[in-house]
Motif scaffolding. Structure first.
Motif, short mmCIF file in Angstrom:
data_model
loop_
_atom_site.label_atom_id
_atom_site.label_comp_id
_atom_site.label_asym_id
_atom_site.label_seq_id
_atom_site.Cartn_x
_atom_site.Cartn_y
_atom_site.Cartn_z
N GLU A 73 0.82 -1.20 0.00
CA GLU A 73 0.00 0.00 0.00
C GLU A 73 0.86 1.26 0.00
O GLU A 73 0.60 2.21 -0.75
N ASP A 74 1.90 1.29 0.84
CA ASP A 74 2.79 2.46 0.89
C ASP A 74 3.52 2.65 -0.43
O ASP A 74 3.66 3.78 -0.92
N CYS A 75 3.99 1.57 -1.03
CA CYS A 75 4.67 1.64 -2.32
C CYS A 75 3.74 2.21 -3.38
O CYS A 75 4.10 3.12 -4.13
N CYS A 76 2.53 1.69 -3.44
CA CYS A 76 1.57 2.15 -4.45
C CYS A 76 1.20 3.62 -4.26
O CYS A 76 1.04 4.35 -5.23
N LYS A 77 1.09 4.05 -3.01
CA LYS A 77 0.80 5.47 -2.73
C LYS A 77 1.93 6.35 -3.25
O LYS A 77 1.69 7.41 -3.83
N GLN A 78 3.17 5.92 -3.01
CA GLN A 78 4.31 6.72 -3.47
C GLN A 78 4.38 6.74 -5.00
O GLN A 78 4.66 7.79 -5.59
N LEU A 79 4.13 5.61 -5.63
CA LEU A 79 4.12 5.58 -7.10
C LEU A 79 2.98 6.43 -7.66
O LEU A 79 3.15 7.12 -8.66
N ALA A 80 1.83 6.41 -7.00
CA ALA A 80 0.69 7.20 -7.45
C ALA A 80 0.96 8.70 -7.33
O ALA A 80 0.40 9.49 -8.09
N ALA A 81 1.82 9.10 -6.40
CA ALA A 81 2.14 10.51 -6.22
C ALA A 81 3.06 11.05 -7.32
O ALA A 81 3.20 12.26 -7.48
N ILE A 82 3.68 10.16 -8.07
CA ILE A 82 4.54 10.56 -9.19
C ILE A 82 3.65 10.81 -10.39
O ILE A 82 2.73 10.02 -10.66
N PRO A 83 3.86 11.89 -11.14
CA PRO A 83 3.02 12.15 -12.31
C PRO A 83 2.99 10.93 -13.25
O PRO A 83 4.00 10.25 -13.43
N GLN A 84 1.83 10.67 -13.81
CA GLN A 84 1.62 9.52 -14.68
C GLN A 84 2.72 9.40 -15.74
O GLN A 84 3.25 8.32 -15.97
N ARG A 85 3.08 10.50 -16.36
CA ARG A 85 4.06 10.46 -17.44
C ARG A 85 5.47 10.14 -16.96
O ARG A 85 6.34 9.84 -17.76
N CYS A 86 5.71 10.17 -15.63
CA CYS A 86 7.04 9.96 -15.09
C CYS A 86 7.22 8.63 -14.34
O CYS A 86 8.32 8.31 -13.91
#
Length: 151
Positions: A73-86
């Protein structure tokens, strides 16, 4: 005969539009790679330190703090905080970074858990079976995550 010429013109126009669209998409992808992490302190792999815990948990069997689902869950939250294109670019940095054990981000060789299985798992973090996050490809996949593209 006139109908055949009309179909031919329409097909030519569609072909031209498809070529033009692919050129623009390639140019946009190249432009965004360079500006995803400009002005950032540290490296892009520092953006997803929880993913390191999750990858180690899944590939090495290491325990993490808290319930096992929290690392994901923490990993996915951090990935989701990165702009989609990045997101794919951040994963490339995360997978390929040659980090020291005292650094937060990146993957390292660990006793009994070499980096290669960790890399294999980290490549799929955005996929539907994991975080299910759209990327620059407008789908939950990162294309061309081969070793030659690692930074």
């Amino acid at each position: 005969m006139n109908n055949m010429a009309s179909n031919s013109s329409r097909n030519l126009l569609l072909l031209f539009a498809a070529v033009l669209l692919s050129v623009f998409a390639a140019a946009a992808a190249a432009a965004t790679r360079g500006d995803c992490f400009q002005g950032m302190m540290g490296s892009p792999s520092d953006l997803i330190p929880s993913c390191r815990d999750y990858v180690e948990q899944e590939t090495c069997g290491f325990d993490t703090e808290g319930p096992p689902f929290m690392a994901r869950e923490d990993c996915c939250k951090q990935l989701a905080a990165i702009p989609q294109r990045c997101r794919c670019e951040a994963l490339r940095y995360f997978i390929g970074r040659r980090s020291r054990p005292d650094q937060i981000g990146g993957l390292i060789d660990l006793p009994g858990c070499p980096r290669e299985p960790q890399r294999d798992f980290a490549r799929i973090l955005v996929t539907p079976g994991q975080c299910n996050l759209a990327t620059i490809h407008n789908a939950p996949y990162c294309l061309a995550m081969d070793e030659s593209q690692w930074h």
